[in-house]
Design an enzyme around this catalytic site. Structure first.
Site, PDB file in Angstrom:
ATOM      1  N   LYS A 158       0.833  -1.217   0.000  1.00 36.92           N
ATOM      2  CA  LYS A 158       0.000   0.000   0.000  1.00 36.92           C
ATOM      3  C   LYS A 158       0.861   1.257   0.000  1.00 36.92           C
ATOM      4  O   LYS A 158       1.934   1.283   0.597  1.00 36.92           O
ATOM      5  CB  LYS A 158      -0.913   0.000   1.232  1.00 36.92           C
ATOM      6  CG  LYS A 158      -1.847  -1.187   1.264  1.00 36.92           C
ATOM      7  CD  LYS A 158      -2.579  -1.306   2.580  1.00 36.92           C
ATOM      8  CE  LYS A 158      -3.826  -0.455   2.615  1.00 36.92           C
ATOM      9  NZ  LYS A 158      -4.638  -0.766   3.815  1.00 36.92           N
ATOM     10  N   GLY A 164      -8.681   6.553  -1.829  1.00 38.50           N
ATOM     11  CA  GLY A 164      -9.673   6.254  -2.853  1.00 38.50           C
ATOM     12  C   GLY A 164      -9.486   4.891  -3.489  1.00 38.50           C
ATOM     13  O   GLY A 164      -9.827   4.684  -4.655  1.00 38.50           O
ATOM     14  N   GLU A 200       1.123  -4.984   4.329  1.00 36.95           N
ATOM     15  CA  GLU A 200       0.170  -5.480   5.321  1.00 36.95           C
ATOM     16  C   GLU A 200      -0.233  -6.895   4.959  1.00 36.95           C
ATOM     17  O   GLU A 200      -0.236  -7.253   3.783  1.00 36.95           O
ATOM     18  CB  GLU A 200      -1.122  -4.640   5.280  1.00 36.95           C
ATOM     19  CG  GLU A 200      -1.123  -3.467   6.188  1.00 36.95           C
ATOM     20  CD  GLU A 200      -2.412  -2.651   6.079  1.00 36.95           C
ATOM     21  OE1 GLU A 200      -3.339  -3.064   5.368  1.00 36.95           O
ATOM     22  OE2 GLU A 200      -2.456  -1.599   6.708  1.00 36.95           O
ATOM     23  N   HIS A 208     -15.552  -4.376   5.719  1.00 40.44           N
ATOM     24  CA  HIS A 208     -15.062  -3.029   6.000  1.00 40.44           C
ATOM     25  C   HIS A 208     -16.110  -2.365   6.900  1.00 40.44           C
ATOM     26  O   HIS A 208     -17.244  -2.155   6.486  1.00 40.44           O
ATOM     27  CB  HIS A 208     -14.899  -2.256   4.682  1.00 40.44           C
ATOM     28  CG  HIS A 208     -14.518  -0.820   4.877  1.00 40.44           C
ATOM     29  ND1 HIS A 208     -13.342  -0.284   4.393  1.00 40.44           N
ATOM     30  CD2 HIS A 208     -15.158   0.202   5.496  1.00 40.44           C
ATOM     31  CE1 HIS A 208     -13.281   0.994   4.716  1.00 40.44           C
ATOM     32  NE2 HIS A 208     -14.376   1.311   5.383  1.00 40.44           N
ATOM     33  N   LYS A 237     -16.032   1.893  -2.484  1.00 36.96           N
ATOM     34  CA  LYS A 237     -17.330   1.555  -1.919  1.00 36.96           C
ATOM     35  C   LYS A 237     -18.469   1.762  -2.919  1.00 36.96           C
ATOM     36  O   LYS A 237     -18.479   2.754  -3.646  1.00 36.96           O
ATOM     37  CB  LYS A 237     -17.567   2.423  -0.681  1.00 36.96           C
ATOM     38  CG  LYS A 237     -16.536   2.178   0.411  1.00 36.96           C
ATOM     39  CD  LYS A 237     -16.476   3.316   1.410  1.00 36.96           C
ATOM     40  CE  LYS A 237     -15.306   3.113   2.355  1.00 36.96           C
ATOM     41  NZ  LYS A 237     -14.998   4.330   3.136  1.00 36.96           N
ATOM     42  N   ARG A 292     -11.853  13.892   7.580  1.00 37.44           N
ATOM     43  CA  ARG A 292     -12.770  14.739   6.803  1.00 37.44           C
ATOM     44  C   ARG A 292     -14.172  14.162   6.904  1.00 37.44           C
ATOM     45  O   ARG A 292     -14.358  13.075   7.455  1.00 37.44           O
ATOM     46  CB  ARG A 292     -12.350  14.727   5.337  1.00 37.44           C
ATOM     47  CG  ARG A 292     -12.283  13.317   4.796  1.00 37.44           C
ATOM     48  CD  ARG A 292     -12.080  13.255   3.305  1.00 37.44           C
ATOM     49  NE  ARG A 292     -11.545  11.977   2.883  1.00 37.44           N
ATOM     50  CZ  ARG A 292     -12.227  10.851   2.718  1.00 37.44           C
ATOM     51  NH1 ARG A 292     -13.512  10.842   2.934  1.00 37.44           N
ATOM     52  NH2 ARG A 292     -11.646   9.739   2.341  1.00 37.44           N
ATOM     53  N   ARG A 338     -24.399   4.196  -4.053  1.00 40.32           N
ATOM     54  CA  ARG A 338     -23.711   5.265  -4.793  1.00 40.32           C
ATOM     55  C   ARG A 338     -24.046   5.115  -6.270  1.00 40.32           C
ATOM     56  O   ARG A 338     -23.747   4.075  -6.871  1.00 40.32           O
ATOM     57  CB  ARG A 338     -22.202   5.158  -4.629  1.00 40.32           C
ATOM     58  CG  ARG A 338     -21.734   5.394  -3.218  1.00 40.32           C
ATOM     59  CD  ARG A 338     -20.227   5.531  -3.232  1.00 40.32           C
ATOM     60  NE  ARG A 338     -19.713   5.597  -1.880  1.00 40.32           N
ATOM     61  CZ  ARG A 338     -18.506   6.033  -1.572  1.00 40.32           C
ATOM     62  NH1 ARG A 338     -17.681   6.433  -2.531  1.00 40.32           N
ATOM     63  NH2 ARG A 338     -18.092   6.061  -0.321  1.00 40.32           N
TER      64      ARG A 338
HETATM   65  P1  ADP Z   1      -7.948   3.928   0.662  1.00 38.40           P
HETATM   66  O1  ADP Z   1      -7.388   4.961   1.572  1.00 38.40           O
HETATM   67  O2  ADP Z   1      -7.330   3.935  -0.695  1.00 38.40           O
HETATM   68  O3  ADP Z   1      -9.443   3.917   0.644  1.00 38.40           O
HETATM   69  P2  ADP Z   1      -7.886   1.742   2.597  1.00 38.40           P
HETATM   70  O4  ADP Z   1      -6.670   1.409   3.383  1.00 38.40           O
HETATM   71  O5  ADP Z   1      -8.964   2.488   3.310  1.00 38.40           O
HETATM   72  O6  ADP Z   1      -7.469   2.524   1.271  1.00 38.40           O
HETATM   73  O7  ADP Z   1      -8.496   0.417   2.005  1.00 38.40           O
HETATM   74  C1  ADP Z   1      -9.571   0.406   1.077  1.00 38.40           C
HETATM   75  C2  ADP Z   1     -10.065  -1.003   0.859  1.00 38.40           C
HETATM   76  O8  ADP Z   1      -8.992  -1.843   0.413  1.00 38.40           O
HETATM   77  C3  ADP Z   1     -10.598  -1.697   2.092  1.00 38.40           C
HETATM   78  O9  ADP Z   1     -11.934  -1.378   2.348  1.00 38.40           O
HETATM   79  C4  ADP Z   1     -10.409  -3.148   1.713  1.00 38.40           C
HETATM   80  O10 ADP Z   1     -11.396  -3.569   0.792  1.00 38.40           O
HETATM   81  C5  ADP Z   1      -9.104  -3.143   0.967  1.00 38.40           C
HETATM   82  N1  ADP Z   1      -7.956  -3.410   1.879  1.00 38.40           N
HETATM   83  C6  ADP Z   1      -7.050  -2.514   2.329  1.00 38.40           C
HETATM   84  N2  ADP Z   1      -6.137  -3.093   3.138  1.00 38.40           N
HETATM   85  C7  ADP Z   1      -6.463  -4.400   3.203  1.00 38.40           C
HETATM   86  C8  ADP Z   1      -5.913  -5.539   3.894  1.00 38.40           C
HETATM   87  N3  ADP Z   1      -4.818  -5.455   4.656  1.00 38.40           N
HETATM   88  N4  ADP Z   1      -6.531  -6.730   3.736  1.00 38.40           N
HETATM   89  C9  ADP Z   1      -7.649  -6.851   2.961  1.00 38.40           C
HETATM   90  N5  ADP Z   1      -8.192  -5.827   2.291  1.00 38.40           N
HETATM   91  C10 ADP Z   1      -7.636  -4.611   2.398  1.00 38.40           C
END
Ligand code: ADP
Length: 448
Positions: A158, A164, A200, A208, A237, A292, A338
């Site tokens: 990541k 997003g 991760e 989520h 989402k 936010r 959405r």
């Molecule tokens: P962003 O900031 O781009 O929205 P997030 O960290 O909030 O990224 O993650 C968005 C989505 O990505 C999560 O809702 C999930 O579906 C997937 N995701 C992120 N990290 C993981 C993880 N460690 N294991 C499984 N799915 C993940």
């Protein structure tokens, strides 16, 4: 209270903020790009200033032009909405140094939670569970392989500055991890001007679940329960709901308490969201904090009978929260779909253009947040979200029936939208039974 605020955003969220201000007796000024000249919110605001051409860098991301507009319109505060400059600490700093209040958290709090790596460090300090992974950034392939061997595959790479749903790569084994690291760094540099990536464990079949919080400058921090946002496509989402089906009361309480601990530790004020993944055994892991208001905030507004935008403005003006934790309840069930101007038949390609015919849903239990109208031209330059359709009913089963009814009333032509996909979801057996996870849509509905 402020007498006038500037809205540094566009689309449905600009309209949502205007609505809150109207009800509070606060005047509004909006900025707009030449592509949004005919937008409804530009007409509804008390004042509107064109700040440049359609590309975001020349308008909605252009700090000097937004500050000039704020000075011309003589506002006391700026609401950044979501996206664009909403989580830009530099923008918040510039606003405040110009004696214009930024409606959001302090710069220090934004910094504390904004960087995903830093945020995880803070979480560990206050015993909020995080996803196993690298303690900080991962600089090269060797370090990545060592960590992956420790936590086990699959892993997810990541971008520290990601958002997003972008900047993520899944690696099932050593080969794909080797290939992924450098590519992810290059992508992150390109998209976010920051090549930092981290690793991760990939939580399989996760849900989520996120907790909405509000905190004022008088030491009051409350949560407004959870939203389940497990229905996603490419980590973005599609459908959100509250309460989360299948979440035990114990896990719900654990998540809400953890969210409060974390934002308190960050010295956070304003509205914010603490996002978690919850695995098959109801074990939660912190994902990130969004400093936010979020797209899906009306889900919480409906299920708790609150007004989050009004609270953000009141908090920024130094007022005490209107709500006390003990008075807040989740009543009934809310679902949000959405609606994007995208073509599900063409791999969700954006579908800009003019809406010629429009019939909007209504009736009992329905809320529609949208800025579009018949004759409106959807510009190609921005996000494809054109409407958020929400329902609020006593039970989840009734909410689904109302959503199905409302979606079938909704008619938009000739623009292609995600309405047909949502109708399919509302009939899906797993969704009906509440059994879904973040990969569910792609696995079961889009595979063919
Ligand atoms: P962003 O900031 O781009 O929205 P997030 O960290 O909030 O990224 O993650 C968005 C989505 O990505 C999560 O809702 C999930 O579906 C997937 N995701 C992120 N990290 C993981 C993880 N460690 N294991 C499984 N799915 C993940």
């Amino acid at each position: 209270m402020f007498s006038k605020i500037l809205i540094a955003n566009r689309g449905e969220i600009a309209l949502r903020i205007i609505r809150a201000c109207r009800e509070m007796g606060v005047q509004t000024a909006v900025v707009y790009s030449t592509a949004d000249r005919d937008a409804a919110y530009v007409k509804l605001a008390d004042q509107a200033v064109c700040i440049g051409a359609a590309p975001p860098a020349e308008s909605y991301l252009n700090i000097p032009r937004i500050i000039s507009a704020a000075e011309i319109t003589d506002v006391q505060a700026i609401h950044p909405g979501y996206g664009f400059l909403a989580e830009n600490a530099h923008f918040a700093e510039v606003c405040r140094s110009c004696k214009i209040e930024f409606i959001g958290p302090s710069v220090a709090a934004m910094a504390a939670v904004g960087d995903k790596v830093e945020c995880k460090r803070l979480a560990k300090k206050v015993k909020v569970p995080t996803v196993p992974g690298s303690e900080g950034s991962v600089d090269d392939e060797r370090a990545a392989l060592a960590i992956a061997n420790e936590i086990g595959y699959p892993v997810i790479i990541k971008a520290a500055a990601g958002g997003g749903g972008r900047g993520m790569r899944l690696a099932h084994n050593e080969v794909s991890l080797r290939a992924g690291i450098a590519a992810a760094q290059a992508e992150a540099e390109n998209a976010f001007k920051n090549s930092t990536v981290y690793l991760e464990k990939y939580i399989e079949h996760a849900r989520h679940v996120e907790v909405q919080i509000l905190a004022d400058h008088h030491g009051n921090t409350i949560h407004l329960f959870e939203r389940d946002c497990s229905l996603q496509r490419r980590h973005q989402k599609l459908v959100e709901e509250s309460p989360s089906p299948l979440l035990s009361d114990e896990t719900r309480q654990e998540l809400c308490a953890a969210a409060i601990r974390l934002v308190k530790a960050a010295g956070y004020t304003s509205a914010g969201t603490v996002e978690f993944l919850v695995d098959n055994n109801q074990k939660p892991y912190l994902l990130e904090v969004n400093a936010r208001i979020q797209v899906e905030h009306p889900v919480t507004e409906m299920v708790t009978s609150t007004d989050l935008i009004r609270e953000q403005i009141r908090i920024a003006a130094g007022e005490v929260l209107s709500y006390k934790q003990k008075d807040l309840r989740q009543t009934g069930h809310t679902i949000e779909c959405r609606i994007n101007a995208e073509d599900p038949a063409r791999n969700f390609a954006p579908c800009p253009g003019t809406i010629e015919q429009l019939r909007v849903p209504g009736g009992p239990g329905v809320r529609l947040d949208t800025h579009v109208y018949a004759g409106y031209r959807i510009p190609p330059n921005y996000d494809s979200l054109i409407a958020k359709l929400l329902v609020h009913r006593p039970t989840r089963r009734e909410a689904i029936a109302t959503m199905r009814r409302a979606l079938s009333e909704f008619y938009i032509s000739p623009i292609k939208t995600t309405i047909p996909l949502h109708l399919q979801i509302m009939d899906n057996e797993s969704f009906l039974s509440g059994h879904m996870d973040t990969g569910f849509i792609e696995r079961t509905m889009l595979a063919k």
